[in-house]
Design an enzyme around this catalytic site. Structure first.
Site, PDB file in Angstrom:
ATOM      1  N   SER A 178       5.359  -6.230 -12.373  1.00 28.81           N
ATOM      2  CA  SER A 178       5.322  -7.548 -12.994  1.00 28.81           C
ATOM      3  C   SER A 178       3.913  -8.106 -13.050  1.00 28.81           C
ATOM      4  CB  SER A 178       6.207  -8.571 -12.271  1.00 28.81           C
ATOM      5  OG  SER A 178       7.479  -8.034 -12.032  1.00 28.81           O
ATOM      6  N   ASP A 220       2.267  -1.057   2.131  1.00 29.45           N
ATOM      7  CA  ASP A 220       2.852   0.102   2.816  1.00 29.45           C
ATOM      8  C   ASP A 220       4.053  -0.351   3.632  1.00 29.45           C
ATOM      9  OD1 ASP A 220       3.296   2.596   3.757  1.00 29.45           O
ATOM     10  OD2 ASP A 220       1.508   2.725   5.012  1.00 29.45           O
ATOM     11  N   PRO A 253      -6.491   6.492  11.685  1.00 31.56           N
ATOM     12  CA  PRO A 253      -5.099   6.890  11.394  1.00 31.56           C
ATOM     13  C   PRO A 253      -4.858   6.989   9.897  1.00 31.56           C
ATOM     14  CG  PRO A 253      -5.194   4.575  11.981  1.00 31.56           C
ATOM     15  CD  PRO A 253      -6.576   5.130  12.223  1.00 31.56           C
ATOM     16  N   ASP A 263       7.160   4.635   6.257  1.00 27.32           N
ATOM     17  CA  ASP A 263       6.391   5.785   6.738  1.00 27.32           C
ATOM     18  C   ASP A 263       7.316   6.973   6.919  1.00 27.32           C
ATOM     19  OD1 ASP A 263       3.557   4.963   7.146  1.00 27.32           O
ATOM     20  OD2 ASP A 263       4.472   3.452   8.434  1.00 27.32           O
TER      21      ASP A 263
END
Length: 800
Positions: free
Chosen positions: A260, A336, A467, A339
């Site tokens: 959008s 995010d 990480p 995972d």
């Protein structure tokens, strides 16, 4: 013989009209009730007034009664749509479509959304449960009020089943499925790339930033350098037009992400002196449209609520709207939110390692009911982190940790926005909402604006210095973990920036510490957001029409450098003369720099880019074809590889020059010739390949896709449509703006709203398809309904 033939003809002449009459009256009997006074179990008297376009205004003395009436109308107008949404996330489509849907149901059942919805419903606050319960009662009353069941069930030869309150949660889970990667597809392909090619190529193909970055805080992230080693040139016959690609980068010619556009400007920049908001939500376009236009009128304390916008059939909430004090809109956030954990298994795969010792893999069975066939029993395996959704390239089970699985991922606090009085109150409510994480922008009648993330934000922690949360990882040593969710006070928020402007378009919105909390789940390339930003800084004062003009902006700024590559580098006099490309040269020079329906040059430039991308990554990623997994789908990263692709084309490095071609220039020339041949083969000549011919909106009903003979009755007329992926006017044949909304709170009389395919899902509705033409053409149409054409009154039954 002739006599019998004449008798058959006469009988047919009688039976066919009778059959048509029977079909008509059957369909007519399943139409929604427009004018009536009905005694129902509604708590208080409620009226539903519709204008000539079917836009419904609900008026009552309580919100619970509004919910009941909304459910009643949703059921009569849209029950099949609602049924598909709940069955989609529950993995129950086989109950409607039989064996055709078993594979899909078997796959989606791994998330066990039916169980989660039933469980989390009990956690909702009492006032929200009451609204859901009244909505549910209204749905079932509306369904029962139809003389004949909805026509879709007549065609499918099945019966609709009653609605349950938990089904409204399943509708929201369908939005999770639509808006986020339900199987961690992006992490899976990035994991394959990293494991096979190493970190340098992984970072090159997964860049942090690009020249298209358009965050509202002006933060820029760098591109990754071209690796000096790692890519191996692959011998290929890809200079042949008949070569089949290794990978399909796009499921069809349109490649936008569900997402959008949305933006706001403060009262300093609006002609109304209230803040102003625009929102157009990009989703698959179908008949009926996903949204249902509505207005609510009800009192709360000493205040009269008047709110207008769009609802989602299957739920009682106003999804996007304006209540005279505030207005809000959404775009999908590609932070995010999940995972993948590569399980470190032991005991022949029966157990897996965790920081607290080995644990057994849990197995559960579920039953899929199949229409016209035997039930299918499936086994679902899971770890402490979530269900096992697949395997990595090394054969390790992948367990999925996803916000959608947690109780923090589901509530109906969106309902609370209806009564918010200010942007600040709206933001506080947004911080408590549990939906698929969205960028929400809010504007109020005092001129204030704000942005935040509405939805759960997981707190992630790692003991590693660098990480990698974007590829599957082994969590057995405790190096990666989730520590719950950020509180309301900790969520990233921007209020009243000095620029007086906020914009979002599915790309990265902010940087620095706020970005660290949100993470990267596969943002859209910022080209669309950058074009919106430029439009917002082109003026110092805005009207509603100015906002609609930005929504309709189909300029092809993203493809400008690709047009220059063809025109300035490839179409040399010798190459043009040798290949008789004079007509092509004219089309490229006169391409209009926009996705307009009569532009042939736009079609060519766009198709050339797609051909180059497909060919280049066929070559560069060919080694992945030989990994353990049989299918390599790089579609989830199709947007981000624009940046490394252009870096290669700009520098043309010899160490990864594609073998099978004399040089990079030869590679590009052959790609252009293939592009032209494909367009000519399909359209007869380049002159016929204008963008409107290719980008023809085909807005279909789900049943007409399965039964094409129903297309004339159910589908919208096919129309050429301007717009494309990398510009504000996102438009494909069956994808695009599911609504366009512009409003300045307190000035709803001049607000704009239109959407495809209209209000009703019934082909005999008097307003079936009304408003579709305005949506195609992008013309202004009012948010508020016109004069009342139909009135439905729901009255409470007398109680003993």
């Amino acid at each position: 013989m002739m006599i019998w033939l004449l008798r058959i003809i006469k009988l047919t002449a009688i039976l066919v009209p009778l059959l048509c009459i029977l079909v008509y009256f059957t369909l007519n009997s399943s139409k929604p009730t427009l004018n009536a006074e009905l005694a129902t179990s509604i708590p208080e008297l409620t009226t539903v007034e519709r204008d000539k376009n079917g836009i419904a205004t609900f008026s009552s003395t309580s919100r619970e009664s509004i919910a009941y009436a909304l459910g009643f109308v949703h059921a009569e107008e849209r029950f099949f749509q609602m049924d598909l949404l709940r069955k989609n996330s529950a993995g129950e489509l086989s109950e409607l479509f039989g064996t055709l849907a078993v594979d899909f149901d078997s796959k989606i059942r791994v998330h066990q959304f039916r169980k989660r919805a039933t469980r989390y419903l009990k956690d909702l606050p009492q006032d929200h449960r009451q609204i859901l319960e009244q909505y549910t009662k209204g749905v079932n009353a509306g369904l029962a009020n139809l003389t004949v069941k909805p026509f879709e069930y007549l065609i499918l030869n099945t019966a609709p089943t009653d609605w349950k309150a938990a089904d409204s949660l399943l509708v929201l889970y369908s939005m999770y499925i639509d808006l986020q990667h339900q199987f961690g597809e992006r992490e899976q392909i990035l994991g394959k790339i990293k494991n096979h090619f190493g970190s340098d190529i992984y970072h090159f193909l997964n860049p942090a930033g690009s020249i298209w970055d358009a965050s509202i805080d002006d933060t820029r992230f760098p591109e990754s350098p071209i690796p000096t080693q790692g890519f191996k040139s692959q011998s290929t016959a890809n200079n042949s037009v008949d070569t089949a690609p290794y990978y399909v980068l796009s499921n069809n010619h349109h490649e936008s992400l569900p997402g959008s556009n949305s933006w706001v400007v403060s009262g300093e920049l609006s002609k109304t002196k209230s803040a102003m908001l625009a929102n157009d939500m990009h989703l698959g376009i179908r008949v009926p449209n996903i949204w249902y236009r509505a207005g609510f009128r009800y009192p709360i304390n000493d205040r009269q609520i008047a709110i207008d916008g769009v609802t989602l059939p299957g739920t009682p909430a106003m999804v996007v709207g304006s209540n005279r004090q505030i207005a809000w809109g959404f775009t999908n956030s590609y932070g995010d939110w999940s995972d993948l954990i590569a399980l470190n298994t032991t005991d022949n795969g029966k157990s897996y390692k965790t920081p607290s010792g080995n644990k057994p893999i849990i197995k559960e069975q579920e039953i899929i009911k199949v229409k016209g066939g035997a039930d299918k029993v499936i086994t679902i395996s899971s770890s402490q982190w979530g269900p096992i959704i697949g395997y990595d390239s090394n054969g390790n089970p992948l367990s999925m940790r996803w916000t959608a699985h947690d109780p923090e991922g589901m509530n109906f606090n969106l309902l609370n926005l209806e009564t918010a009085l200010s942007t600040e109150q709206g933001i506080n409510i947004a911080h408590t909402m549990a939906i698929p994480a969205q960028n929400i922008v809010i504007a109020d009648n005092q001129g204030q604006i704000a942005w935040t993330i509405a939805g759960p934000l997981p707190v992630k922690e790692s003991s590693l210095d660098s990480p990698d949360w974007e590829t599957p990882q082994d969590w057995s040593q405790g190096d990666y973990r989730w520590l719950g969710y950020f509180s309301s006070e900790e969520k990233p928020t921007v209020m009243n920036p000095s620029s007086n402007r906020i914009w979002t378009g599915n790309s990265r919105v902010v940087g620095n510490d706020m970005y660290k909390k949100i993470g990267n789940g596969g943002y859209a390339l910022g080209a669309r957001s950058l074009q919106i930003k430029q439009g917002l800084f082109a003026l110092d004062q805005f009207s509603e029409q100015d906002f609609l003009n930005i929504q309709n902006d189909n300029r092809a700024l993203f493809l400008t450098r690709w047009q220059a590559l063809i025109n300035d580098e490839l179409l040399t006099p010798d190459f043009v003369s040798e290949n008789q490309l004079e007509a092509l040269k004219l089309h490229i020079e006169n391409w209009q720099q926009r996705a307009s329906i009569d532009s042939v040059g736009y079609t060519i430039v766009r198709a050339f880019r797609m051909e180059v991308r497909q060919s280049m990554f066929d070559i560069l990623l060919a080694p992945l074809k030989n990994t353990k997994t049989s299918k390599v789908d790089i579609h989830p990263i199709r947007h981000q590889i624009e940046t490394p692709m252009w870096a290669i084309l700009s520098s043309k490095p010899e160490h990864i020059s594609p073998t099978g071609f004399a040089n990079w220039n030869d590679f590009l020339e052959q790609a252009l010739l293939r592009t032209i041949k494909k367009l000519k083969d399909k359209h007869g000549s380049l002159d016929n390949a204008n963008w409107g011919t290719i980008n023809t909106a085909k807005v279909q009903h789900p049943l007409s896709k399965a039964v094409p003979a129903l297309s004339w009755l159910l589908d919208m007329p096919s129309m050429p449509a301007a717009g494309d992926s990398y510009m504000p006017r996102v438009q494909g044949p069956d994808f695009g703006s599911s609504e366009r909304f512009v409003v300045s709170p307190g000035h709803e009389e001049s607000a704009i709203l239109h959407m495809p395919s209209g209000q009703s899902g019934h082909p005999l509705s008097p307003y079936y398809g009304n408003g579709h033409k305005n949506w195609i053409q992008g013309t202004s149409s009012p948010l508020l309904p016109g004069s009342t054409e139909y009135t439905l009154t729901l009255t409470p039954k007398e109680r003993d």
